[in-house]
Design a protein around this motif. Structure first.
Motif, PDB file in Angstrom:
ATOM      1  N   ILE A 228       0.856  -1.181   0.086  1.00  0.00           N
ATOM      2  CA  ILE A 228       0.095   0.009   0.133  1.00  0.00           C
ATOM      3  C   ILE A 228       0.725   1.042  -0.036  1.00  0.00           C
ATOM      4  CG2 ILE A 228      -1.863   1.439   1.666  1.00  0.00           C
ATOM      5  CD1 ILE A 228      -2.825  -1.542   1.982  1.00  0.00           C
ATOM      6  N   ILE A 229       2.159   1.040   1.254  1.00  0.00           N
ATOM      7  CA  ILE A 229       2.687   2.421   0.555  1.00  0.00           C
ATOM      8  C   ILE A 229       3.111   2.521  -0.429  1.00  0.00           C
ATOM      9  CG2 ILE A 229       5.020   2.767   1.694  1.00  0.00           C
ATOM     10  CD1 ILE A 229       3.780   2.136   4.745  1.00  0.00           C
ATOM     11  N   LEU A 230       3.740   1.941  -1.172  1.00  0.00           N
ATOM     12  CA  LEU A 230       4.330   2.130  -2.620  1.00  0.00           C
ATOM     13  C   LEU A 230       3.497   1.601  -3.617  1.00  0.00           C
ATOM     14  CD1 LEU A 230       6.871  -1.530  -1.834  1.00  0.00           C
ATOM     15  CD2 LEU A 230       7.970   0.606  -2.163  1.00  0.00           C
ATOM     16  N   ALA A 231       3.041   1.616  -3.579  1.00  0.00           N
ATOM     17  CA  ALA A 231       1.221   2.105  -4.352  1.00  0.00           C
ATOM     18  C   ALA A 231       1.154   3.388  -4.484  1.00  0.00           C
ATOM     19  CB  ALA A 231       0.519   1.139  -4.295  1.00  0.00           C
ATOM     20  N   THR A 232       1.120   4.236  -3.247  1.00  0.00           N
ATOM     21  CA  THR A 232       1.054   5.414  -2.741  1.00  0.00           C
ATOM     22  C   THR A 232       1.602   6.742  -3.215  1.00  0.00           C
ATOM     23  OG1 THR A 232      -0.358   5.083  -1.071  1.00  0.00           O
ATOM     24  CG2 THR A 232      -0.036   6.841  -0.920  1.00  0.00           C
ATOM     25  N   ILE A 233       3.174   5.855  -3.070  1.00  0.00           N
ATOM     26  CA  ILE A 233       3.980   6.409  -3.439  1.00  0.00           C
ATOM     27  C   ILE A 233       4.707   6.858  -5.024  1.00  0.00           C
ATOM     28  CG2 ILE A 233       7.190   6.865  -3.119  1.00  0.00           C
ATOM     29  CD1 ILE A 233       6.688   5.834  -0.219  1.00  0.00           C
TER      30      ILE A 233
ATOM     31  N   LEU B 242      -1.900   9.432  -7.237  1.00  0.00           N
ATOM     32  CA  LEU B 242      -2.464   8.746  -5.419  1.00  0.00           C
ATOM     33  C   LEU B 242      -1.661  10.086  -4.561  1.00  0.00           C
ATOM     34  CD1 LEU B 242      -2.321   5.240  -5.820  1.00  0.00           C
ATOM     35  CD2 LEU B 242      -4.250   6.941  -6.246  1.00  0.00           C
ATOM     36  N   HIS B 243      -1.224  11.079  -5.198  1.00  0.00           N
ATOM     37  CA  HIS B 243      -1.062  12.301  -4.358  1.00  0.00           C
ATOM     38  C   HIS B 243      -1.977  13.038  -3.933  1.00  0.00           C
ATOM     39  CE1 HIS B 243       3.335  10.693  -5.510  1.00  0.00           C
ATOM     40  NE2 HIS B 243       2.730  10.462  -4.380  1.00  0.00           N
ATOM     41  N   THR B 244      -2.826  12.503  -2.629  1.00  0.00           N
ATOM     42  CA  THR B 244      -3.983  12.912  -2.694  1.00  0.00           C
ATOM     43  C   THR B 244      -4.095  12.910  -0.899  1.00  0.00           C
ATOM     44  OG1 THR B 244      -5.647  11.211  -2.894  1.00  0.00           O
ATOM     45  CG2 THR B 244      -5.325  13.015  -4.178  1.00  0.00           C
ATOM     46  N   PRO B 245      -4.555  13.932   0.302  1.00  0.00           N
ATOM     47  CA  PRO B 245      -4.432  13.872   0.740  1.00  0.00           C
ATOM     48  C   PRO B 245      -5.392  12.199   2.069  1.00  0.00           C
ATOM     49  CG  PRO B 245      -4.874  15.397   0.880  1.00  0.00           C
ATOM     50  CD  PRO B 245      -5.154  15.108  -0.453  1.00  0.00           C
ATOM     51  N   MET B 246      -6.390  12.121   1.137  1.00  0.00           N
ATOM     52  CA  MET B 246      -6.545  10.587   1.716  1.00  0.00           C
ATOM     53  C   MET B 246      -5.576   8.823   1.763  1.00  0.00           C
ATOM     54  SD  MET B 246     -10.316   8.571   1.163  1.00  0.00           S
ATOM     55  CE  MET B 246      -9.445   8.196  -1.231  1.00  0.00           C
ATOM     56  N   TYR B 247      -4.678   9.597   0.691  1.00  0.00           N
ATOM     57  CA  TYR B 247      -4.458   8.212   0.056  1.00  0.00           C
ATOM     58  C   TYR B 247      -2.710   8.593   1.071  1.00  0.00           C
ATOM     59  CZ  TYR B 247      -6.974   6.401  -3.062  1.00  0.00           C
ATOM     60  OH  TYR B 247      -7.959   5.523  -3.608  1.00  0.00           O
ATOM     61  N   PHE B 248      -2.249   9.561   0.998  1.00  0.00           N
ATOM     62  CA  PHE B 248      -0.937  10.330   2.092  1.00  0.00           C
ATOM     63  C   PHE B 248      -1.439  10.029   3.592  1.00  0.00           C
ATOM     64  CE2 PHE B 248       0.432  12.941   5.764  1.00  0.00           C
ATOM     65  CZ  PHE B 248       2.374  13.408   4.936  1.00  0.00           C
ATOM     66  N   LEU B 249      -2.602  10.124   3.962  1.00  0.00           N
ATOM     67  CA  LEU B 249      -3.100  10.004   4.835  1.00  0.00           C
ATOM     68  C   LEU B 249      -2.950   8.117   5.670  1.00  0.00           C
ATOM     69  CD1 LEU B 249      -5.960  12.293   6.006  1.00  0.00           C
ATOM     70  CD2 LEU B 249      -3.821  12.074   7.549  1.00  0.00           C
ATOM     71  N   LEU B 250      -3.914   7.148   4.352  1.00  0.00           N
ATOM     72  CA  LEU B 250      -3.769   6.276   4.422  1.00  0.00           C
ATOM     73  C   LEU B 250      -2.845   5.327   4.101  1.00  0.00           C
ATOM     74  CD1 LEU B 250      -5.527   3.037   3.787  1.00  0.00           C
ATOM     75  CD2 LEU B 250      -5.137   3.576   1.266  1.00  0.00           C
ATOM     76  N   SER B 251      -1.181   6.235   3.459  1.00  0.00           N
ATOM     77  CA  SER B 251      -0.078   5.411   3.575  1.00  0.00           C
ATOM     78  C   SER B 251       1.165   5.419   5.310  1.00  0.00           C
ATOM     79  CB  SER B 251       0.860   5.978   2.475  1.00  0.00           C
ATOM     80  OG  SER B 251       0.873   7.105   3.194  1.00  0.00           O
ATOM     81  N   ASN B 252      -0.261   6.846   5.777  1.00  0.00           N
ATOM     82  CA  ASN B 252       0.822   6.225   7.407  1.00  0.00           C
ATOM     83  C   ASN B 252      -0.091   5.695   8.136  1.00  0.00           C
ATOM     84  OD1 ASN B 252       2.131   8.750   7.154  1.00  0.00           O
ATOM     85  ND2 ASN B 252       0.843  10.259   7.329  1.00  0.00           N
ATOM     86  N   LEU B 253      -1.527   5.243   7.634  1.00  0.00           N
ATOM     87  CA  LEU B 253      -1.816   4.232   8.456  1.00  0.00           C
ATOM     88  C   LEU B 253      -1.129   3.319   8.216  1.00  0.00           C
ATOM     89  CD1 LEU B 253      -4.303   3.687   9.685  1.00  0.00           C
ATOM     90  CD2 LEU B 253      -5.736   3.540   8.232  1.00  0.00           C
ATOM     91  N   SER B 254      -0.758   2.739   6.773  1.00  0.00           N
ATOM     92  CA  SER B 254      -0.073   1.197   6.917  1.00  0.00           C
ATOM     93  C   SER B 254       1.160   1.238   7.393  1.00  0.00           C
ATOM     94  CB  SER B 254      -0.136   1.389   4.896  1.00  0.00           C
ATOM     95  OG  SER B 254      -1.788   1.335   4.473  1.00  0.00           O
ATOM     96  N   PHE B 255       1.951   2.584   7.429  1.00  0.00           N
ATOM     97  CA  PHE B 255       2.927   2.586   8.586  1.00  0.00           C
ATOM     98  C   PHE B 255       3.092   2.732   9.785  1.00  0.00           C
ATOM     99  CE2 PHE B 255       7.035   4.709  10.144  1.00  0.00           C
ATOM    100  CZ  PHE B 255       7.552   4.419  10.549  1.00  0.00           C
ATOM    101  N   VAL B 256       1.865   2.814  10.148  1.00  0.00           N
ATOM    102  CA  VAL B 256       1.735   2.811  11.860  1.00  0.00           C
ATOM    103  C   VAL B 256       1.157   1.262  11.841  1.00  0.00           C
ATOM    104  CG1 VAL B 256      -0.432   3.859  13.665  1.00  0.00           C
ATOM    105  CG2 VAL B 256       1.243   5.093  12.103  1.00  0.00           C
TER     106      VAL B 256
END
Length: 138
Positions: free
Chosen positions: A45-50, A55-69
């Motif tokens: 998920i993080i790699l797909a978002t990056i 997918l460089h929108t606030p929702m997907y930024f927060l989703l990648s942060n959620l995946s990291f957490v």
């Protein structure tokens, strides 16, 4: 001055799920596979978002942060459970406190990221705009 029991517990002994070696290996394999699926899925998920610029929108930024957490959240407890029953059965008091504190920190971050992801995704969702347009013109 009263003299009482002055002993203190410096270590915790981790008890396994079972003393049966066959069941321990089965549980070890199950926990390891679940842990690897969780970590690899969140990394994807993080790699797909990056990698995708759409997918460089606030929702997907927060989703990648959620995946990291979520990776950090599961990495605080599962590796100690995997090592615990088979080899080292002792957890120090400092290790226990640090594991509990990191567990609660990542729990709070997880809940914060989930809430922010829901708030970031809500304004961009428009329910069936084409259908409403057709109904108005009829």
């Amino acid at each position: 001055m009263e003299r009482g029991n002055q002993t203190g517990a410096g270590n915790f002994i981790l008890l396994g799920f079972s003393d049966d070696p066959d069941l321990q290996s089965l549980l070890f394999g199950l926990l390891l596979s679940m842990y690897l699926v969780t970590v690899l899925g969140n990394l994807l998920i993080i790699l797909a978002t990056i990698s995708d610029s759409h997918l460089h929108t606030p929702m997907y930024f927060l989703l990648s942060n959620l995946s990291f957490v979520d990776i950090c959240f599961t990495s605080t407890t599962v590796p100690k459970m995997l090592v615990g029953p088979s080899r080292c059965k002792v957890l120090t008091f400092a290790g226990c406190i640090s594991q509990i504190c990191s567990f609660f920190v990542f729990l709070c971050q997880d809940n914060l990221c989930r809430g922010c992801t829901l708030m970031a995704g809500t304004p961009s969702w428009q329910p069936l705009p084409h259908t409403w347009h057709c109904l108005i013109h009829q």
